[in-house]
Design an enzyme around this catalytic site. Sequence first.
Site, PDB file in Angstrom:
ATOM      1  N   HIS A 116       1.001  -1.213  -0.196  1.00  0.00           N
ATOM      2  CA  HIS A 116       0.227  -0.103   0.133  1.00  0.00           C
ATOM      3  C   HIS A 116       0.747   1.311  -0.011  1.00  0.00           C
ATOM      4  O   HIS A 116      -0.028   2.735  -0.080  1.00  0.00           O
ATOM      5  CB  HIS A 116      -0.722  -0.095   1.380  1.00  0.00           C
ATOM      6  N   ASP A 154      -2.155 -11.275  -2.652  1.00  0.00           N
ATOM      7  CA  ASP A 154      -3.126 -10.504  -0.962  1.00  0.00           C
ATOM      8  C   ASP A 154      -4.275 -10.104  -1.513  1.00  0.00           C
ATOM      9  O   ASP A 154      -4.574  -9.584  -2.906  1.00  0.00           O
ATOM     10  CB  ASP A 154      -1.885  -8.659  -0.895  1.00  0.00           C
ATOM     11  N   HIS A 156      -5.777  -7.821  -0.624  1.00  0.00           N
ATOM     12  CA  HIS A 156      -6.094  -6.194  -1.232  1.00  0.00           C
ATOM     13  C   HIS A 156      -5.553  -5.155  -2.125  1.00  0.00           C
ATOM     14  O   HIS A 156      -4.607  -6.205  -2.699  1.00  0.00           O
ATOM     15  CB  HIS A 156      -5.733  -5.372   0.285  1.00  0.00           C
ATOM     16  N   ASP A 234      -4.269 -13.054   3.508  1.00  0.00           N
ATOM     17  CA  ASP A 234      -6.050 -12.561   4.069  1.00  0.00           C
ATOM     18  C   ASP A 234      -6.838 -12.630   3.567  1.00  0.00           C
ATOM     19  O   ASP A 234      -8.360 -12.193   3.864  1.00  0.00           O
ATOM     20  CB  ASP A 234      -5.480 -10.643   4.799  1.00  0.00           C
TER      21      ASP A 234
END
Length: 291
Positions: A116, A154, A156, A234
């Site tokens: 991120h 991931d 996200h 995740d």
Amino acid sequence: MCKSVGEATMKTKVVFSEKCLNYGTWHVEGPQRVKLAHEILQERGYKFLKPTPADEDDLLRVHDGDYLWNLKKGLVEDSDTPAFDNIYEFARLSAGGALLAAKVGGFSLMRPPGHHAGVFGAALGVATRGFCYVNNVAVAVKALGKPTLILDVDGHHGNGTQEIFQGDPKVVYVSLHRYPHYPGTGIRSEGNCLNFPLPADTGEARYLEALDKALGIVKDVGGFSVVAVSAGFDTYEGDLASLGLPEHCYWEIGRRIAGLGKPTFFVLEGGYMGEKVGEGVDQLLRGYEGL
Ligand SMILES: [Zn+2]
């Protein structure tokens, strides 16, 4: 419990330093997730390598100098991403883990995560850095300087990685991620960034269908000589960006990465249920090695 004795030794080495456990005990991105994963992989006979911190020059290939200066001084903080004591040093060591993984074709099991974090910190207009300080995978990809496919599994969207490599002729970025969900980016593909937004109830079959589609496109485009995997776990059922994936799905993902037939390295991103992170890494690497 699996025993290491008598099992085939995994070729892929795991990059790890216990130093990465020394911050953020109260945070969801806490040390326990990586500590438990390390214990599981140790029991299973994995071989480990210790990283050294990335140099500032390595970080400057990716991040703005003022951002790094502020990070060093403990001046950058947002609601997800605290200015922990010495976080700049922890971030440098985690980036060093990615550099070492890139060098040896290994798996960096380090924290903090990175995808991120954009050029100036928070990326693509998102308000927070989502537990990330330095974009580890980007530091490693820039250091290699080779045509690279970055595959981000991931749960996200890696808004930082997209921001850093948007329009870069040497890099193709592919992300499969939950949407709508944090950080809210990656709704559609843009140029060299191929995004596959997926609903929360995706499950293994639909996930692998999307992955096959994504990898089919990049194989056709071709031109990359290295694969860098932003390996987040995740997506596991019940985790922070769950796509309802079972453990076995990580084996299938690893198999497909091996099918690309290129030198590959892996960098840990998210995954917040420690035992599941360990299982996920083991499954991914077994799939990758065909074991
Ligand atoms: Zn994540």
